[in-house]
Design a protein around this motif. Structure first.
Motif, PDB file in Angstrom:
ATOM      1  N   ALA A  88      34.530  44.315  42.136  1.00 10.76           N
ATOM      2  CA  ALA A  88      35.531  43.305  41.831  1.00 10.76           C
ATOM      3  C   ALA A  88      35.150  42.083  42.484  1.00 10.76           C
ATOM      4  CB  ALA A  88      36.943  43.914  42.391  1.00 10.76           C
ATOM      5  N   ASN A 113      34.083  38.774  40.209  1.00 11.05           N
ATOM      6  CA  ASN A 113      34.999  37.838  40.228  1.00 11.05           C
ATOM      7  C   ASN A 113      34.571  36.530  40.907  1.00 11.05           C
ATOM      8  OD1 ASN A 113      38.078  38.470  39.562  1.00 11.05           O
ATOM      9  ND2 ASN A 113      37.400  40.183  40.501  1.00 11.05           N
ATOM     10  N   ASN A 127      42.765  37.814  41.868  1.00 10.13           N
ATOM     11  CA  ASN A 127      41.971  39.031  42.174  1.00 10.13           C
ATOM     12  C   ASN A 127      40.929  39.027  43.439  1.00 10.13           C
ATOM     13  OD1 ASN A 127      42.812  40.086  39.620  1.00 10.13           O
ATOM     14  ND2 ASN A 127      41.101  39.014  38.378  1.00 10.13           N
ATOM     15  N   THR A 166      41.291  41.480  46.430  1.00 10.42           N
ATOM     16  CA  THR A 166      39.919  42.212  46.937  1.00 10.42           C
ATOM     17  C   THR A 166      39.820  42.432  48.286  1.00 10.42           C
ATOM     18  OG1 THR A 166      38.973  42.262  44.551  1.00 10.42           O
ATOM     19  CG2 THR A 166      37.284  42.736  46.329  1.00 10.42           C
ATOM     20  N   VAL A 185      39.036  44.831  38.660  1.00 10.75           N
ATOM     21  CA  VAL A 185      37.606  44.815  38.212  1.00 10.75           C
ATOM     22  C   VAL A 185      37.527  44.470  36.771  1.00 10.75           C
ATOM     23  CG1 VAL A 185      35.580  46.620  37.893  1.00 10.75           C
ATOM     24  CG2 VAL A 185      37.205  46.593  39.895  1.00 10.75           C
TER      25      VAL A 185
END
Length: 337
Positions: free
Chosen positions: A19, A23, A52, A56, A288
């Motif tokens: 992830a 990202n 995101n 994370t 993800v």
């Protein structure tokens, strides 16, 4: 730690790494490409990417620590902040996906008026609503002390420790998931099914023109004819696959966690902690999948990140060549001396 907990901890670590990489790559593409920045959907993708990334680096590490230590991994204040952010970021992500679907719906169904209906100002208004909507629920939960470490999910999230508040918390949870998950799902289904309908209509028109052309071209080679027919089949399946991916990943990642949260409200059904953590990992897996579903697999982003990687590799190779040349010159000077 049991074998299941070790597996779940490993899954969280893998999700965190993938992830973070995916990202960050989306963010780099956005900063590198002026064409992506000019597009209105880029604002929604940027907002989704920031959500995101925060999920994370803030929520997932604490969940990993909760799985390993089987207890609250940080102080109450930190856990309350992370739980507040978890509720806010999850809702914001869902609404950002709904906003992207609305943008696609307007672009496909109303192509001639798209630039007048979806401007930067309109996108900013939609984002303002998503932020206002997303922040309202965690503010209410935090003011009523409904945020804390939940052992079932090994996470700092919505959690009610007071039995006297059970009825109010049940109502709040049902309303929250109705206006976040269910609302976003309804918008996704409505808009993307409209897009699919238009895409199929255009595919039929193209198929009719193609078949008429193939009938007129009597001397066309059979391999060319077969290639045209194969392209027809791919064209019909392409839109269906994309829309199935948008809706399918949303349901697959969020539905188990939301259903578990709702079933948990009933004292009759017992939920295993392993399943609770697994449903949480499924929700994290959306962090993800989003970069690939909405950005990195699209042609424009693929070209951008390939150009970006090639530029980085080329620069490093030039630096390596320069360094090698400098070392070679030094060796020659030393030999001459």
């Amino acid at each position: 730690m049991s074998i299941w907990e070790m597996i779940l901890a490993f899954v969280v670590v893998v999700l965190m790494l993938v992830a973070l990489l995916a990202n960050v790559l989306v963010l780099m593409c956005f900063l590198y490409s002026a064409d992506i920045r000019k597009q209105v959907p880029g604002l929604f993708i940027l907002n989704l990417t920031f959500c995101n990334l925060l999920m994370t680096v803030l929520n997932m590490p604490l969940t990993l620590a909760g799985i390993i230590y089987k207890s609250q991994p940080a102080g109450n204040q930190i856990c309350h902040v992370v739980g507040f952010l978890e509720t806010f970021l999850t809702t914001n992500s869902m609404l950002s996906m709904a906003a992207l679907s609305i943008d696609r719906w307007i672009a496909v169904v109303f192509p001639l008026s798209y630039h007048s209906k979806m401007r930067y100002r309109d996108a900013a208004l939609i984002l303002s609503y998503t932020w206002l909507h997303s922040v309202s629920f965690p503010i209410v939960a935090a003011s009523l002390s409904w945020v804390g470490f939940h052992h079932l999910y090994a996470s700092c999230t919505l959690y009610n420790k007071r039995p006297e508040d059970r009825t109010q918390f049940v109502i709040f949870t049902v309303v929250f998931h109705t206006l976040s998950f269910l609302l976003s799902l309804v918008v996704l289904c409505f808009t993307y099914l409209k897009v699919l309908k238009v895409a199929r209509f255009h595919c039929k028109r193209i198929d009719v023109i193609t078949m008429q052309t193939l009938v007129l071209l009597v001397d066309i080679h059979p391999s060319v004819r077969e290639r045209c027919l194969e392209e027809q089949r791919r064209r019909r399946q392409r839109a269906t696959k994309k829309i199935s991916t948008f809706i399918g990943t949303f349901i697959l990642c969020f539905a188990p966690y939301v259903i578990t949260r709702l079933v948990e409200l009933s004292s009759v059904v017992h939920i295993s902690s392993h399943w609770g953590i697994m449903s949480k990992c499924l929700a994290y897996s959306k962090v993800v999948s989003d970069p690939f579903v909405y950005s990195l697999l699209r042609h424009q982003y693929r070209k951008t990140w390939k150009d970006l990687i090639n530029k980085i590799l080329k620069r490093s190779s030039i630096n390596s060549s320069a360094l090698a040349g400098e070392l070679h010159s030094r060796n020659i000077l030393q030999l001459n001396e």
